[in-house]
Design a protein around this motif. Structure first.
Motif, PDB file in Angstrom:
ATOM      1  N   ILE A  28       0.838  -1.201   0.000  1.00  0.00           N
ATOM      2  CA  ILE A  28       0.000   0.000   0.000  1.00  0.00           C
ATOM      3  C   ILE A  28       0.872   1.250   0.000  1.00  0.00           C
ATOM      4  CG2 ILE A  28      -1.678   1.342   1.356  1.00  0.00           C
ATOM      5  CD1 ILE A  28      -2.689  -1.455   2.361  1.00  0.00           C
ATOM      6  N   SER A  29       1.862   1.282   0.906  1.00  0.00           N
ATOM      7  CA  SER A  29       2.737   2.448   1.026  1.00  0.00           C
ATOM      8  C   SER A  29       4.076   2.036   1.611  1.00  0.00           C
ATOM      9  CB  SER A  29       2.091   3.491   1.950  1.00  0.00           C
ATOM     10  OG  SER A  29       2.983   4.566   2.164  1.00  0.00           O
ATOM     11  N   PRO A  78      -3.039  -4.649  -8.351  1.00  0.00           N
ATOM     12  CA  PRO A  78      -3.120  -6.081  -8.637  1.00  0.00           C
ATOM     13  C   PRO A  78      -1.972  -6.864  -8.007  1.00  0.00           C
ATOM     14  CG  PRO A  78      -2.137  -4.949 -10.491  1.00  0.00           C
ATOM     15  CD  PRO A  78      -2.496  -3.884  -9.468  1.00  0.00           C
ATOM     16  N   PHE A  79      -2.222  -8.151  -7.827  1.00  0.00           N
ATOM     17  CA  PHE A  79      -1.224  -9.092  -7.345  1.00  0.00           C
ATOM     18  C   PHE A  79      -1.211 -10.298  -8.265  1.00  0.00           C
ATOM     19  CE2 PHE A  79      -2.716  -6.831  -3.591  1.00  0.00           C
ATOM     20  CZ  PHE A  79      -1.514  -6.411  -3.037  1.00  0.00           C
ATOM     21  N   GLY A  80      -0.060 -10.964  -8.336  1.00  0.00           N
ATOM     22  CA  GLY A  80       0.022 -12.222  -9.048  1.00  0.00           C
ATOM     23  C   GLY A  80      -0.566 -13.336  -8.192  1.00  0.00           C
ATOM     24  N   SER A  81      -0.685 -14.526  -8.758  1.00  0.00           N
ATOM     25  CA  SER A  81      -1.341 -15.633  -8.057  1.00  0.00           C
ATOM     26  C   SER A  81      -0.622 -16.040  -6.772  1.00  0.00           C
ATOM     27  CB  SER A  81      -1.499 -16.837  -8.979  1.00  0.00           C
ATOM     28  OG  SER A  81      -0.229 -17.261  -9.447  1.00  0.00           O
ATOM     29  N   SER A  82       0.700 -16.012  -6.749  1.00  0.00           N
ATOM     30  CA  SER A  82       1.395 -16.389  -5.508  1.00  0.00           C
ATOM     31  C   SER A  82       1.434 -15.219  -4.525  1.00  0.00           C
ATOM     32  CB  SER A  82       2.801 -16.916  -5.788  1.00  0.00           C
ATOM     33  OG  SER A  82       3.581 -15.947  -6.431  1.00  0.00           O
ATOM     34  N   ARG A  90       1.785  -5.452  -7.253  1.00  0.00           N
ATOM     35  CA  ARG A  90       2.109  -4.429  -6.253  1.00  0.00           C
ATOM     36  C   ARG A  90       3.101  -4.936  -5.223  1.00  0.00           C
ATOM     37  NH1 ARG A  90      -1.375   0.321  -5.708  1.00  0.00           N
ATOM     38  NH2 ARG A  90      -0.140   0.594  -3.832  1.00  0.00           N
ATOM     39  N   ARG A  91       3.263  -6.248  -5.118  1.00  0.00           N
ATOM     40  CA  ARG A  91       4.180  -6.789  -4.109  1.00  0.00           C
ATOM     41  C   ARG A  91       5.566  -7.044  -4.689  1.00  0.00           C
ATOM     42  NH1 ARG A  91       5.807 -11.731  -2.179  1.00  0.00           N
ATOM     43  NH2 ARG A  91       6.609 -11.572  -0.078  1.00  0.00           N
ATOM     44  N   CYS A  92       5.634  -7.759  -5.826  1.00  0.00           N
ATOM     45  CA  CYS A  92       6.949  -8.161  -6.342  1.00  0.00           C
ATOM     46  C   CYS A  92       7.359  -7.438  -7.621  1.00  0.00           C
ATOM     47  CB  CYS A  92       6.980  -9.674  -6.565  1.00  0.00           C
ATOM     48  SG  CYS A  92       5.991 -10.231  -7.968  1.00  0.00           S
ATOM     49  N   GLY A  93       6.429  -6.718  -8.250  1.00  0.00           N
ATOM     50  CA  GLY A  93       6.756  -5.968  -9.454  1.00  0.00           C
ATOM     51  C   GLY A  93       6.732  -6.757 -10.745  1.00  0.00           C
ATOM     52  N   ALA A  94       6.357  -8.043 -10.682  1.00  0.00           N
ATOM     53  CA  ALA A  94       6.326  -8.880 -11.888  1.00  0.00           C
ATOM     54  C   ALA A  94       5.231  -8.416 -12.845  1.00  0.00           C
ATOM     55  CB  ALA A  94       6.092 -10.339 -11.508  1.00  0.00           C
ATOM     56  N   SER A  95       5.478  -8.604 -14.131  1.00  0.00           N
ATOM     57  CA  SER A  95       4.455  -8.326 -15.140  1.00  0.00           C
ATOM     58  C   SER A  95       3.397  -9.418 -15.076  1.00  0.00           C
ATOM     59  CB  SER A  95       5.065  -8.317 -16.538  1.00  0.00           C
ATOM     60  OG  SER A  95       5.937  -7.218 -16.666  1.00  0.00           O
TER      61      SER A  95
END
Length: 120
Positions: A35-36, A107-111, A86-91
């Protein structure tokens, strides 16, 4: 125009929905940083979540008290598109968004969605 969610409120609602009996403070901060990354905002989120009774803190241990977990069927939305986690920066071609009262978070990825919500 969509109004941006208040980061403190969004963070408090995120902490209220954690699925752990306890977490190291560093793991909680990892989730807040989706978030921040501002130290003042992180502190405000922790203090407000504790004040509202969503968490208790003892040293470097945080214990969620709410038990109002996110339901993947109704509280997490999956969307196809061109996103960055938003957590790991992956596309991402599929993003997962948490529906909280203060607004959507993602958004977040599945993991990463499992990590942020405490399913992993």
């Amino acid at each position: 125009m969509t109004r941006e969610a208040d980061p403190v409120e969004l963070g408090v609602q995120l902490l209220a929905r954690l699925e752990h009996t306890e977490l190291p403070l560093s793991d909680v901060v990892d989730r807040i940083e989706t978030i921040s990354t501002h130290p003042e905002t992180t502190r405000a989120i922790l203090e407000e979540a504790e004040k509202r009774g969503h968490i208790t803190r003892e040293g470097d241990t945080v214990r969620p008290t709410g038990g109002q977990f996110l339901s993947f069927e109704s509280d997490v939305v999956e969307r196809d598109g061109d996103f960055e986690c938003r957590r790991c920066g992956a596309s991402l071609s599929t993003g997962y968004f948490m529906k909280l009262e203060a607004g959507e978070h993602g958004p977040f990825g599945s993991s990463c969605i499992r990590k942020v919500t405490g399913r992993e």
